[in-house]
Design a protein around this motif. Structure first.
Motif, PDB file in Angstrom:
ATOM      1  N   ALA A  63      37.187  28.269  34.472  1.00 21.50           N
ATOM      2  CA  ALA A  63      38.645  28.367  34.469  1.00 21.50           C
ATOM      3  C   ALA A  63      39.126  29.533  33.612  1.00 21.50           C
ATOM      4  CB  ALA A  63      39.257  27.062  33.971  1.00 21.50           C
ATOM      5  N   LYS A  64      38.440  29.791  32.497  1.00 21.29           N
ATOM      6  CA  LYS A  64      38.852  30.854  31.587  1.00 21.29           C
ATOM      7  C   LYS A  64      38.772  32.238  32.233  1.00 21.29           C
ATOM      8  CE  LYS A  64      37.270  30.594  27.350  1.00 21.29           C
ATOM      9  NZ  LYS A  64      36.353  30.737  26.178  1.00 21.29           N
ATOM     10  N   GLU A  65      37.907  32.409  33.228  1.00 24.49           N
ATOM     11  CA  GLU A  65      37.739  33.717  33.874  1.00 24.49           C
ATOM     12  C   GLU A  65      38.864  34.033  34.862  1.00 24.49           C
ATOM     13  OE1 GLU A  65      35.796  35.952  32.987  1.00 24.49           O
ATOM     14  OE2 GLU A  65      34.416  34.830  31.706  1.00 24.49           O
ATOM     15  N   GLY A  66      39.700  33.053  35.179  1.00 20.47           N
ATOM     16  CA  GLY A  66      40.833  33.306  36.062  1.00 20.47           C
ATOM     17  C   GLY A  66      40.422  33.823  37.424  1.00 20.47           C
ATOM     18  N   ALA A  67      41.088  34.892  37.887  1.00 18.35           N
ATOM     19  CA  ALA A  67      40.880  35.418  39.237  1.00 18.35           C
ATOM     20  C   ALA A  67      39.440  35.867  39.481  1.00 18.35           C
ATOM     21  CB  ALA A  67      41.833  36.580  39.489  1.00 18.35           C
ATOM     22  N   VAL A  70      37.710  33.109  41.321  1.00 13.03           N
ATOM     23  CA  VAL A  70      38.459  32.458  42.402  1.00 13.03           C
ATOM     24  C   VAL A  70      38.048  33.144  43.702  1.00 13.03           C
ATOM     25  CG1 VAL A  70      40.732  32.042  43.385  1.00 13.03           C
ATOM     26  CG2 VAL A  70      40.380  31.839  40.912  1.00 13.03           C
ATOM     27  N   ALA A  73      40.633  35.687  45.679  1.00 14.99           N
ATOM     28  CA  ALA A  73      41.530  36.390  44.752  1.00 14.99           C
ATOM     29  C   ALA A  73      41.761  37.848  45.104  1.00 14.99           C
ATOM     30  CB  ALA A  73      40.973  36.294  43.328  1.00 14.99           C
ATOM     31  N   GLY A 175      43.137  42.400  40.212  1.00 14.95           N
ATOM     32  CA  GLY A 175      44.220  42.466  39.235  1.00 14.95           C
ATOM     33  C   GLY A 175      44.513  43.897  38.845  1.00 14.95           C
ATOM     34  N   ARG A 178      41.446  45.844  37.412  1.00 12.28           N
ATOM     35  CA  ARG A 178      40.355  44.882  37.375  1.00 12.28           C
ATOM     36  C   ARG A 178      39.792  44.689  38.782  1.00 12.28           C
ATOM     37  NH1 ARG A 178      40.613  38.467  35.689  1.00 12.28           N
ATOM     38  NH2 ARG A 178      38.582  38.317  34.652  1.00 12.28           N
ATOM     39  N   GLU A 196      32.180  41.855  36.996  1.00  9.94           N
ATOM     40  CA  GLU A 196      33.537  42.297  36.687  1.00  9.94           C
ATOM     41  C   GLU A 196      33.505  43.779  36.346  1.00  9.94           C
ATOM     42  OE1 GLU A 196      37.094  40.808  33.750  1.00  9.94           O
ATOM     43  OE2 GLU A 196      35.147  41.259  32.833  1.00  9.94           O
TER      44      GLU A 196
END
Length: 201
Positions: A63-67, A70, A73, A175, A178, A196
């Protein structure tokens, strides 16, 4: 023989000046059948890997890594810019029993360079270094085909020579400044590798 010799020289000269065919920009004509299958299955690999990671107690890290973690995303907006990047590898979903379902490594150094109509991706540091070509794909993403350089090796194999080293994945913007490289079903350790990519300041 005196007549044939000049003709032979002209023929050889003509061969020498014939330009080489430019590299294709169509990844489908380059990807192996095994990698085309892996690419088609990317979403299954991603969701299965996340399920394994959460079941193993890593829901908070996911969850902490966000997109980044996902599956859907990607937001498009053209090819990833060439330049130097901080690249952080997260291996998700153990490939076999006894391996970890979630491993996040510290940032390494990567570089993306323009190569004619294509781009080259190189992971510059680390014991597993990804090297290969980025192709156009669709409005949301690009396509990566490459190989894995291990340990103190100084040279990458050509893509398609060794199935165990071949890599195939999707490059997506997720993002502002990102991106990520998704590598479904790598040969070693995990169900999916997520890299990433953040431009160096």
């Amino acid at each position: 023989m005196k007549i044939l010799a000049p003709l032979l020289i002209v023929a050889l000269a003509g061969c020498a000046t014939t330009p080489a065919a430019p590299p294709t920009t169509d990844w489908r004509s380059v990807a192996t059948s095994n990698d085309r299958e892996r690419l088609r299955q990317w979403r299954d690999a991603f969701t299965d890997a996340l399920a394994k990671a959460r079941a193993a107690g890593h829901a908070t890290e996911v969850a902490k890594e966000g997109a980044l973690l996902v599956p859907d995303a990607a937001i498009g907006s053209g090819p990833i810019p060439s330049g130097d990047y901080r690249c952080r590898v997260i291996k998700v979903g153990a490939k076999t029993l006894g391996q970890l379902d979630y491993i996040a490594y510290p940032a390494f150094r990567c570089r993306i360079e323009t190569a004619g109509a294509l781009q080259r991706f190189t992971k510059l540091t680390g014991s597993q270094r990804h090297v290969g070509t980025i192709y156009p794909a669709d409005q949301l993403r690009q396509l990566f085909l490459g190989t894995l350089v291990l340990g103190d090796e100084t040279r990458a194999l050509e893509y398609g020579v060794d199935r165990e080293r071949d890599l195939a994945g999707w490059v997506e913007r997720i993002g502002e400044r990102r991106w990520r490289l998704l590598l479904p079903y790598p040969q070693f350790e995990s169900t999916i590798d997520v890299i990433e990519l953040v431009p160096e300041a």
